[in-house]
Design a protein around this motif. Structure first.
Motif, PDB file in Angstrom:
ATOM      1  N   UNK A 271       0.802  -1.217   0.000  1.00 40.69           N
ATOM      2  CA  UNK A 271       0.000   0.000   0.000  1.00 40.69           C
ATOM      3  C   UNK A 271       0.842   1.278   0.000  1.00 40.69           C
ATOM      4  N   UNK A 272       2.167   1.157  -0.004  1.00 39.87           N
ATOM      5  CA  UNK A 272       3.005   2.352  -0.005  1.00 39.87           C
ATOM      6  C   UNK A 272       2.922   3.067  -1.358  1.00 39.87           C
ATOM      7  N   UNK A 273       3.054   4.390  -1.312  1.00 43.13           N
ATOM      8  CA  UNK A 273       2.973   5.220  -2.515  1.00 43.13           C
ATOM      9  C   UNK A 273       4.386   5.691  -2.865  1.00 43.13           C
ATOM     10  N   UNK A 274       4.818   5.530  -4.117  1.00 45.71           N
ATOM     11  CA  UNK A 274       6.140   6.020  -4.506  1.00 45.71           C
ATOM     12  C   UNK A 274       6.314   7.500  -4.183  1.00 45.71           C
ATOM     13  N   UNK A 275       7.447   7.844  -3.620  1.00 45.49           N
ATOM     14  CA  UNK A 275       7.720   9.191  -3.121  1.00 45.49           C
ATOM     15  C   UNK A 275       7.495  10.258  -4.195  1.00 45.49           C
ATOM     16  N   UNK A 276       8.023  10.043  -5.400  1.00 46.30           N
ATOM     17  CA  UNK A 276       7.917  11.039  -6.470  1.00 46.30           C
ATOM     18  C   UNK A 276       6.467  11.183  -6.913  1.00 46.30           C
ATOM     19  N   UNK A 277       5.771  10.059  -7.100  1.00 50.55           N
ATOM     20  CA  UNK A 277       4.357  10.102  -7.479  1.00 50.55           C
ATOM     21  C   UNK A 277       3.527  10.831  -6.427  1.00 50.55           C
ATOM     22  N   UNK A 278       3.862  10.608  -5.174  1.00 50.21           N
ATOM     23  CA  UNK A 278       3.183  11.249  -4.052  1.00 50.21           C
ATOM     24  C   UNK A 278       3.241  12.768  -4.169  1.00 50.21           C
ATOM     25  N   UNK A 279       4.437  13.301  -4.437  1.00 50.22           N
ATOM     26  CA  UNK A 279       4.594  14.750  -4.497  1.00 50.22           C
ATOM     27  C   UNK A 279       3.990  15.340  -5.770  1.00 50.22           C
ATOM     28  N   UNK A 280       4.009  14.602  -6.858  1.00 53.36           N
ATOM     29  CA  UNK A 280       3.354  15.072  -8.080  1.00 53.36           C
ATOM     30  C   UNK A 280       1.846  15.178  -7.852  1.00 53.36           C
ATOM     31  N   UNK A 281       1.266  14.149  -7.216  1.00 51.05           N
ATOM     32  CA  UNK A 281      -0.176  14.153  -6.943  1.00 51.05           C
ATOM     33  C   UNK A 281      -0.555  15.302  -6.019  1.00 51.05           C
ATOM     34  N   UNK A 282       0.251  15.560  -4.989  1.00 53.42           N
ATOM     35  CA  UNK A 282      -0.037  16.663  -4.069  1.00 53.42           C
ATOM     36  C   UNK A 282      -0.005  18.002  -4.795  1.00 53.42           C
ATOM     37  N   UNK A 283       0.944  18.160  -5.715  1.00 57.48           N
ATOM     38  CA  UNK A 283       1.056  19.409  -6.470  1.00 57.48           C
ATOM     39  C   UNK A 283      -0.163  19.601  -7.373  1.00 57.48           C
TER      40      UNK A 283
END
Length: 307
Positions: A271-283
């Motif tokens: 269930x972990x989210x890739x770090x880079x994908x996480x920040x792109x989604x937040x942006x």
């Protein structure tokens, strides 16, 4: 297995007029498949888990890899690129702090300090403050002490009783929802503040749009660790009852809870989210976050109150 409740009296207002919203389970650590009943009080709208697990039963739901016990998030997946990007971000943050040093002095308690991450951030901005922490997890306390902080653990009155009237600021970052008796804990913490001292809290906002949309898949539900879920109205009522004056309640713009809630819907083995994908989604979702925060409909509240 369903933990059925023989009693659904509301903790906040005492009403017995509560209804079952849905069943929740441990989606974060998947310790077991136990189901827990989540209720909403029809009178005051407090949302709560009933029956509460015992203190002994709850221990297994706080494993050693529980996120707040560590500096690195347990819900993000880090690769080589993400670790490099994180170091660059921390470097720029450090340079920004160096250009605006703080020379004030104050005494600060982080109640529920976990591994000491928030204490580290505060020390970087306020190098002359006195910092203390408290947590019930001895494992977390070892990590926080390793960062050079004075950390207490165990029974709160025994561990913190000598600090009556001592602190200028007490911080409770995502703690109040975990407490089996938040009223009693807040009454005690108020005695540790100086007259006019400040209480800073953050907690999930059960009145958020995401809570209504995702229901049992809402990341901030976090069954069974979260025993109570508050709205701006119910947290204000609780604070008022124990003698605090609420100054501000603001909802954060960050969409992290919403992103993690979407992730829960897929029920992946990892269930972990890739770090880079996480920040792109937040942006990408930040404009929605600003809109939700404006109307107090985002998933996390920040509260400031005074003794």
């Amino acid at each position: 297995m369903i933990n059925q409740s023989p009693k659904t009296t509301c903790y906040l207002c005492g009403s017995i007029d509560s209804r079952t919203l849905f069943l929740g389970r441990d989606r974060l650590h998947r310790v077991d498949d136990a189901l827990f009943q989540i209720y909403r009080c029809d009178r005051c709208s407090l949302v709560f888990l009933s029956p509460q697990p015992t203190e002994e039963e709850l221990k297994k739901y706080y494993p050693e890899d529980y996120g707040p016990y560590h500096t690195e998030s347990s819900v993000l997946k880090y690769g080589t690129l993400s670790r490099v990007l994180k170091k660059i971000f921390l470097l720029f943050s450090q340079k920004k702090r160096e250009t605006s040093p703080d020379t004030s002095s104050a005494s600060f308690l982080d109640f529920g300090c976990g591994g000491g991450a928030h204490l580290e951030r505060m020390r970087a901005f306020h190098p002359h403050w006195e910092f203390c922490g408290f947590d019930t997890s001895e494992h977390a306390c070892v990590s926080a002490r390793g960062k050079g902080f004075t950390i207490a653990t165990g029974d709160i009155e025994t561990a913190l009783g000598m600090f009556k009237g001592h602190f200028d600021v007490i911080h409770m970052g995502h703690v109040v929802e975990h407490l089996p008796n938040p009223r009693a804990t807040l009454v005690f913490l108020r005695t540790l503040l100086k007259p006019g001292g400040e209480l800073r809290m953050s907690t999930p906002n059960v009145n958020s749009l995401a809570a209504k949309l995702f229901r049992t898949y809402w990341f901030a539900l976090d069954t069974p660790r979260h025993l109570f879920l508050f709205s701006p109205r119910t947290i204000s009522r609780l604070l008022s009852e124990v003698g605090f004056v609420t100054t501000t309640i603001e909802c954060t713009r960050d969409m992290g809870v919403e992103i993690r809630s979407i992730n829960y819907l897929f029920e992946r083995s990892d269930m972990r989210i890739p770090f880079v994908l996480w920040h792109i989604a937040r942006m990408l979702l930040s404009p929605i976050g600003i809109l939700l925060a404006t109307f107090k409909k985002s998933s996390v509240m920040s509260i400031t109150a005074h003794a």
